[in-house]
Design a protein around this motif. Structure first.
Motif, PDB file in Angstrom:
ATOM      1  N   VAL A  46       0.505  -0.760   0.209  1.00  0.00           N
ATOM      2  CA  VAL A  46       0.343   0.057   0.014  1.00  0.00           C
ATOM      3  C   VAL A  46       0.799   1.111  -0.196  1.00  0.00           C
ATOM      4  N   ARG A  47       1.660   1.263   0.771  1.00  0.00           N
ATOM      5  CA  ARG A  47       2.561   2.500   0.796  1.00  0.00           C
ATOM      6  C   ARG A  47       3.676   2.653  -0.745  1.00  0.00           C
ATOM      7  N   MET A  48       4.065   1.990  -1.321  1.00  0.00           N
ATOM      8  CA  MET A  48       5.042   1.504  -2.096  1.00  0.00           C
ATOM      9  C   MET A  48       3.392   2.314  -3.120  1.00  0.00           C
ATOM     10  N   ILE A  49       2.161   1.834  -2.954  1.00  0.00           N
ATOM     11  CA  ILE A  49       1.410   2.106  -4.170  1.00  0.00           C
ATOM     12  C   ILE A  49       1.294   3.397  -4.139  1.00  0.00           C
ATOM     13  N   PHE A  50       1.063   4.120  -3.014  1.00  0.00           N
ATOM     14  CA  PHE A  50       1.226   5.519  -2.553  1.00  0.00           C
ATOM     15  C   PHE A  50       2.307   6.928  -3.107  1.00  0.00           C
ATOM     16  N   GLU A  51       3.383   5.892  -3.021  1.00  0.00           N
ATOM     17  CA  GLU A  51       4.585   6.929  -2.924  1.00  0.00           C
ATOM     18  C   GLU A  51       4.525   6.573  -4.915  1.00  0.00           C
ATOM     19  N   ARG A  52       4.384   5.946  -5.433  1.00  0.00           N
ATOM     20  CA  ARG A  52       5.094   5.394  -6.566  1.00  0.00           C
ATOM     21  C   ARG A  52       3.756   6.414  -7.621  1.00  0.00           C
ATOM     22  N   TYR A  53       2.833   6.521  -7.370  1.00  0.00           N
ATOM     23  CA  TYR A  53       1.697   7.699  -7.657  1.00  0.00           C
ATOM     24  C   TYR A  53       2.037   8.795  -7.290  1.00  0.00           C
ATOM     25  N   LEU A  54       2.863   9.096  -6.217  1.00  0.00           N
ATOM     26  CA  LEU A  54       2.988  11.029  -6.405  1.00  0.00           C
ATOM     27  C   LEU A  54       4.653  11.082  -7.621  1.00  0.00           C
ATOM     28  N   ALA A  55       5.081   9.949  -7.628  1.00  0.00           N
ATOM     29  CA  ALA A  55       6.631   9.494  -8.281  1.00  0.00           C
ATOM     30  C   ALA A  55       5.938   9.972  -9.494  1.00  0.00           C
ATOM     31  N   LEU A  56       5.484   8.851 -10.156  1.00  0.00           N
ATOM     32  CA  LEU A  56       4.616   8.891 -11.563  1.00  0.00           C
ATOM     33  C   LEU A  56       3.663  10.047 -11.686  1.00  0.00           C
ATOM     34  N   LYS A  57       2.738  10.320 -11.182  1.00  0.00           N
ATOM     35  CA  LYS A  57       1.675  11.038 -11.359  1.00  0.00           C
ATOM     36  C   LYS A  57       0.566  11.078 -12.098  1.00  0.00           C
ATOM     37  N   SER A  58       0.719   9.651 -12.542  1.00  0.00           N
ATOM     38  CA  SER A  58      -0.565   9.176 -13.217  1.00  0.00           C
ATOM     39  C   SER A  58      -1.072   7.550 -12.970  1.00  0.00           C
ATOM     40  N   ILE A 121      -1.941   3.172   8.156  1.00  0.00           N
ATOM     41  CA  ILE A 121      -0.362   2.280   6.754  1.00  0.00           C
ATOM     42  C   ILE A 121       0.657   3.503   6.142  1.00  0.00           C
ATOM     43  N   VAL A 122      -0.311   4.488   5.608  1.00  0.00           N
ATOM     44  CA  VAL A 122      -0.181   5.438   5.140  1.00  0.00           C
ATOM     45  C   VAL A 122      -0.005   7.258   5.805  1.00  0.00           C
ATOM     46  N   ASP A 123       0.988   7.759   6.296  1.00  0.00           N
ATOM     47  CA  ASP A 123       1.015   9.154   6.817  1.00  0.00           C
ATOM     48  C   ASP A 123       0.274   9.625   6.319  1.00  0.00           C
ATOM     49  N   ARG A 124      -0.551  10.502   6.939  1.00  0.00           N
ATOM     50  CA  ARG A 124      -1.307  11.739   6.741  1.00  0.00           C
ATOM     51  C   ARG A 124      -0.423  12.870   5.464  1.00  0.00           C
ATOM     52  N   THR A 125       0.908  13.928   5.331  1.00  0.00           N
ATOM     53  CA  THR A 125       0.780  13.610   4.249  1.00  0.00           C
ATOM     54  C   THR A 125       0.837  13.246   3.376  1.00  0.00           C
ATOM     55  N   THR A 126       1.533  12.589   3.435  1.00  0.00           N
ATOM     56  CA  THR A 126       1.320  11.609   1.809  1.00  0.00           C
ATOM     57  C   THR A 126      -0.049  11.149   1.422  1.00  0.00           C
ATOM     58  N   PHE A 127      -0.802  10.911   2.458  1.00  0.00           N
ATOM     59  CA  PHE A 127      -2.188  10.761   1.785  1.00  0.00           C
ATOM     60  C   PHE A 127      -2.706  12.483   1.292  1.00  0.00           C
ATOM     61  N   GLU A 128      -2.920  13.359   1.851  1.00  0.00           N
ATOM     62  CA  GLU A 128      -3.534  14.398   1.933  1.00  0.00           C
ATOM     63  C   GLU A 128      -2.738  14.901   0.212  1.00  0.00           C
ATOM     64  N   ALA A 129      -1.404  14.552  -0.490  1.00  0.00           N
ATOM     65  CA  ALA A 129      -0.732  15.187  -1.218  1.00  0.00           C
ATOM     66  C   ALA A 129      -0.891  14.181  -2.286  1.00  0.00           C
ATOM     67  N   VAL A 130      -1.568  12.873  -1.509  1.00  0.00           N
ATOM     68  CA  VAL A 130      -1.738  11.860  -3.067  1.00  0.00           C
ATOM     69  C   VAL A 130      -4.264  12.184  -3.576  1.00  0.00           C
ATOM     70  N   GLN A 131      -3.828  13.330  -2.422  1.00  0.00           N
ATOM     71  CA  GLN A 131      -5.850  13.682  -2.809  1.00  0.00           C
ATOM     72  C   GLN A 131      -5.478  14.588  -3.683  1.00  0.00           C
ATOM     73  N   LYS A 132      -4.264  15.271  -2.959  1.00  0.00           N
ATOM     74  CA  LYS A 132      -4.228  17.108  -4.403  1.00  0.00           C
ATOM     75  C   LYS A 132      -3.407  16.027  -5.743  1.00  0.00           C
ATOM     76  N   LEU A 133      -3.087  15.803  -5.425  1.00  0.00           N
ATOM     77  CA  LEU A 133      -3.301  15.034  -7.212  1.00  0.00           C
ATOM     78  C   LEU A 133      -3.606  14.742  -8.067  1.00  0.00           C
TER      79      LEU A 133
END
Length: 220
Positions: A46-58, A121-133
């Motif tokens: 799960v954490r990897m999926i969140f991190e890779r989405y932020l990196a790939l942006k798609s 499982i996911v920290d709030r900062t990462t989650f909110e960054a994903v929601q914005k993207l």
């Protein structure tokens, strides 16, 4: 009716306190003594999926990468003995995962967000960054669709029922427009129709000509 109302009130009160009240065990967790515990290996995915989405942006790029790494959804054994899961991540599954606040240790109920008893499982900062993207990408897609001059947007399907979406490619400074099957966009080439990509001008001119002669085009 009174008993049912009291049960519903109790469930609502528990959810407002962030208590898991039973039912299907949320994916990436397991139940022990009526408590939810994180499954370490699942949490890593799960954490990897969140991190890779932020990196790939798609979402599409993320889906392709997960396919290439042979990362599949979690297999679960049902009470009837059957198993589900263990399949490729679809776009809908990824959207649902990336928007699920349960992974931040929170429980949502009728629009309210409450701190849950389970570990995040996911920290709030990462989650909110994903929601914005996700939100920014949605706005960009809507703007692109609204500004598109594609005559058959939302109306064209391949011969296996997959919707065909307006797209384009650039080659030597020239933009080539075409309609492409969603199956190809989602890396499901085997499920695409026999004609999975058609030039925009060619298909639109054929439809316009048919309508001018009173012929109702076949929707495929």
């Amino acid at each position: 009716e009174v008993i049912g109302e009291r049960v519903r009130d109790k469930i609502a009160a528990s959810k407002k306190k962030g208590i898991w009240v039973g039912g299907p065990v949320p994916v990436r967790y397991r139940s022990k003594d009526k408590k939810l515990l994180v499954i370490p290996e699942e949490a890593k995915t799960v954490r990897m999926i969140f991190e890779r989405y932020l990196a790939l942006k798609s979402i599409s790029a993320l889906q392709i990468e997960l396919d290439q790494k042979n990362i599949r959804t979690r297999k679960q054994k049902l009470s009837n003995g059957r198993t589900r899961g263990g399949c490729r991540y679809g776009k809908g599954t990824l959207y649902h995962l990336l928007k699920n606040r349960f992974y931040t240790g929170e429980v949502t109920y009728k629009g309210s967000i409450n701190k849950g008893e389970h570990k995040p499982i996911v920290d709030r900062t990462t989650f909110e960054a994903v929601q914005k993207l996700l939100s920014d990408n949605a706005v960009e897609r809507n703007a692109s669709h609204q500004s598109s001059n594609a005559l058959l947007a939302g109306l064209l399907f391949d011969d296996r029922g997959n919707r065909m979406t307006p797209s384009y490619s650039n080659k030597n400074g020239v933009r080539y427009r075409y309609y492409i099957s969603h199956a190809l966009l989602q890396s499901r080439k085997a499920e695409a129709g026999s004609v999975n990509r058609v030039p925009t001008a060619e298909i639109e001119e054929a439809v316009v000509a048919a309508r001018m002669h009173g012929v109702e085009p076949v929707r495929q």
